[in-house]
Motif scaffolding. Structure first.
Motif: not given
Length: 126
Positions: A113, A118, A105, A108-109, A122
């Motif tokens: 990230a 954020v 993840r 993916d960010k 996460l």
């Protein structure tokens, strides 16, 4: 742009273990490149990797993943400690606690990230 998560992981480990030493992101980048090469990976562009490591230091500091080490803990103005956020990031990158899905993840960010809000969402599994 995507982050070199293995390099960020290396920098966080250096923060964690470098109590009395000045933080040297460029040197850590060189050591990281040498390790990659010894594992059979092509040698990355060292100038670029050194610059990225210095940028990551700023990003980690500004994002609250690391803070200046207090004098009573051996702080010299040029070394750091991990914050709770930084420890959580290192746990994710180390793959502890079944965090492989969280690491994906992060990837993916993309650049978002390491934006504190954020990342916190996460890391909380939201």
């Amino acid at each position: 742009m995507s982050y070199k998560w293995d390099l960020i992981q290396r920098l966080l480990h250096e923060v964690q273990t470098g109590a009395n030493d000045s933080f040297k992101p460029r040197r850590y980048a060189e050591e990281h490149a040498a390790q990659l090469e010894s594992e059979g990976h092509p040698l990355p562009n060292l100038d670029s990797l050194r610059a990225e490591a210095a940028d990551y230091e700023s990003l980690l500091f500004e994002g609250g993943f690391i803070v200046s080490r207090p004098e009573e803990q051996g702080g010299n103005g040029e070394n750091f400690v991990l914050t709770e956020r930084g420890m959580r990031l290192l746990e994710i990158l180390d793959g502890r606690q079944d965090d492989n899905a969280l690491r994906q993840r992060l990837v993916d960010k993309g650049e978002a990230a390491l934006v504190p809000e954020v990342f916190d969402e996460l890391a909380a599994g939201r």
